[in-house]
Design an enzyme around this catalytic site. Structure first.
Site, PDB file in Angstrom:
ATOM      1  N   HIS A 112       0.876  -1.188   0.000  1.00  0.00           N
ATOM      2  CA  HIS A 112       0.000   0.000   0.000  1.00  0.00           C
ATOM      3  C   HIS A 112       0.908   1.233   0.000  1.00  0.00           C
ATOM      4  CE1 HIS A 112      -3.496   2.359   0.560  1.00  0.00           C
ATOM      5  NE2 HIS A 112      -3.814   2.091   1.804  1.00  0.00           N
ATOM      6  N   HIS A 152      -2.312  -2.209  -9.961  1.00  0.00           N
ATOM      7  CA  HIS A 152      -3.283  -1.596  -9.066  1.00  0.00           C
ATOM      8  C   HIS A 152      -4.540  -2.436  -9.045  1.00  0.00           C
ATOM      9  CE1 HIS A 152      -5.707   1.454  -7.076  1.00  0.00           C
ATOM     10  NE2 HIS A 152      -4.553   1.965  -6.706  1.00  0.00           N
ATOM     11  N   ASP A 201       2.862   5.460  -6.992  1.00  0.00           N
ATOM     12  CA  ASP A 201       4.086   5.343  -6.213  1.00  0.00           C
ATOM     13  C   ASP A 201       5.344   5.172  -7.052  1.00  0.00           C
ATOM     14  OD1 ASP A 201       3.006   5.643  -3.735  1.00  0.00           O
ATOM     15  OD2 ASP A 201       2.384   3.556  -3.617  1.00  0.00           O
TER      16      ASP A 201
END
Ligand code: CMC
Length: 432
Positions: A273, A312, A368
């Site tokens: 995460h 994702h 990210d």
């Protein structure tokens, strides 16, 4: 999950075990799981359950905060596209939008920012217990602990049904996150804590608390201040992800919001995460140079490793946040110079996006993948990356918590299970 087009109807189902048929109403593209309970094989039967490990196909709430269309790469907060908000609204205005449903007017915006600035200080005792952490304590561990500890300073926060009290906690949590985060960093560096400067913007003040040294007044670089503000906006909410679900589930016990936010931050810490941005940089340094990229990709394809910052649960074509982040990266590198890891990242992306494994698994760079490269160029150590994510996500957690608390359909969260363990057995007898 889907936009509001008419998706109402009726699902006709026949239970092959009994031959009985049922009409299950469909509203907003969903059936109610509780409607399955009428489907029984006998009077004593508990009723049919739906089995959904990791909640792949279960809506746990109705929400009007964030809309995502993963197939089309769409992300909107309260109806506004993320691209417009990132380019034209400040992070604090976006926080206001998430919490109140509308963007603030000019005066509201100023009042909101000054209210937040007014609450940035933390009790001096917080410094004392941060001092108790090891010098190499992960700042995310310090953040999770100090956010939880805030509940002890504001016992009135337990009164979760008092809207005025709760508003105070919302302001405090947004205001104090950068202070706790910067204190965690300065503790690790053995530096004295730098106090908040109410004259600076939210992002500017955070940079001040991070980097201020001997200068009488810290002045953030406006490009970096703006870039950080945009990055916080991109992270501000993402509907029912792991940490937000933690916030809602823990909050559903009616615990104070500090304790619920600490649980959310703990969920965010995980490498799948919010911890992924830290892992991306570790991965890029491990790869080291562009020549090593193909060998690394092969290891990912053999299942030996995961490509961090790729993939994702919801976005299956592209992550719109990743696109905006690439633009921000260009601006930041003009000031800081190019991060050498960028070349490795670009090559990794180029090779992966042309590779069958990544195409067939619908794996694309997520938020990210590039955020860490920017943070590193700005001088943040990798351990601070998830902390930065947590600062940005706090308004989203709080908006979702507020919405959940006000929803008359919600109760304490309590999933069911399918028991697959031993049947009845006794200490003094054989198993049955
Ligand atoms: N590298 C290699 N293979 C992957 C990756 C990856 N990053 N992600 C998924 N896969 C493969 C996985 O091995 C599986 O393959 P197969 O079907 O052949 O067994 C398939 O894709 C589906 O994977 P999954 O784990 O079932 O997918 P998920 O939806 O449960 O996981 C994810 C989503 C984000 C946890 C995952 O893609 C992942 O671990 N990514 C790396 C960590 C990361 O970057 N996380 C940040 C997410 S964005 C920020 C946030 O919101 O937290």
């Amino acid at each position: 999950m889907t936009e509001q087009i008419n998706q109402d109807g009726v699902l006709h189902v026949t239970d092959s075990r009994t031959g009985r048929s049922y009409d299950l109403p469909i509203r907003d593209g969903a059936i109610r799981a509780l409607d399955l309970r009428q489907i029984k094989v006998s009077g004593e039967d508990f009723g049919l359950l739906s089995y959904d490990p990791a909640f792949l196909n279960t809506a746990s709430c109705k929400s009007s905060i964030t809309f995502i269309d993963g197939e089309r790469g769409i992300l909107r907060y309260r109806g506004y596209p993320i691209e417009e908000l990132a380019r034209r609204a400040s992070f604090l205005d976006v926080a206001y939008l998430l919490l109140h449903g509308e963007l603030p007017g000019k005066e509201e915006s100023q009042a909101w920012a000054s209210e937040i600035a007014h609450h940035t200080y933390v009790h001096e005792n917080v410094k004392k217990f941060i001092d108790g952490f090891h010098h190499d304590a992960h700042p995310m561990g310090i953040l999770v602990s100090t956010v939880a500890a805030l509940s002890t300073f504001y016992p009135e926060a337990k009164n979760v049904s008092d809207a005025a009290r709760q508003r105070e906690q919302v302001i405090r949590l947004i205001a104090k996150m950068p202070t706790l985060a910067a204190f965690a960093y300065r503790h690790a560096m053995g530096l004295p804590y730098a106090y908040p400067d109410a004259e600076l913007s939210y992002a500017g003040n955070f940079l001040n608390m991070m980097w201020k040294m001997t200068e009488p007044r810290y002045q953030p670089d406006p490009v970096l201040e703006h870039a950080l503000d945009v990055l916080l906006t991109l992270h501000a909410d993402h509907e029912q992800n792991c940490s937000t679900s933690a916030m809602r589930v823990v909050g559903s016990s009616q615990v104070d919001p500090y304790s619920a936010a600490a649980a959310a931050a703990a969920a965010l810490y995980g490498p799948l995460h919010g911890g992924a941005n830290e892992q991306v940089l570790r991965m890029l340094s491990q790869i080291g140079s562009v020549e090593n990229v193909p060998a690394y990709i092969e290891r990912v394809k053999r299942g030996e490793l995961r490509m961090m910052g790729f993939g994702h649960r919801v976005y299956k074509n592209f992550d719109p946040r990743a696109t905006i982040i690439k633009e921000v990266a260009d601006e930041v590198f003009q000031v800081t110079g190019r991060n050498p890891m960028l070349d490795v990242a670009l090559e990794l992306e180029r090779v992966a996006l042309a590779d069958d494994y990544f195409i067939s698994h619908k794996l694309y760079p997520n938020v990210d993948f590039y955020s860490g490269i920017i943070y590193q160029a700005m001088g943040f150590p990798v351990t601070m990356f998830p902390v930065l994510f947590a600062i940005g996500r706090m308004p989203g957690w709080l908006a979702q918590w507020q919405e959940g608390s006000a929803d008359p359909e919600q109760k304490i969260s309590r999933p069911r299970q399918i028991y697959v363990g031993q049947g009845l057995r006794h200490l003094d007898g054989p198993s049955s």
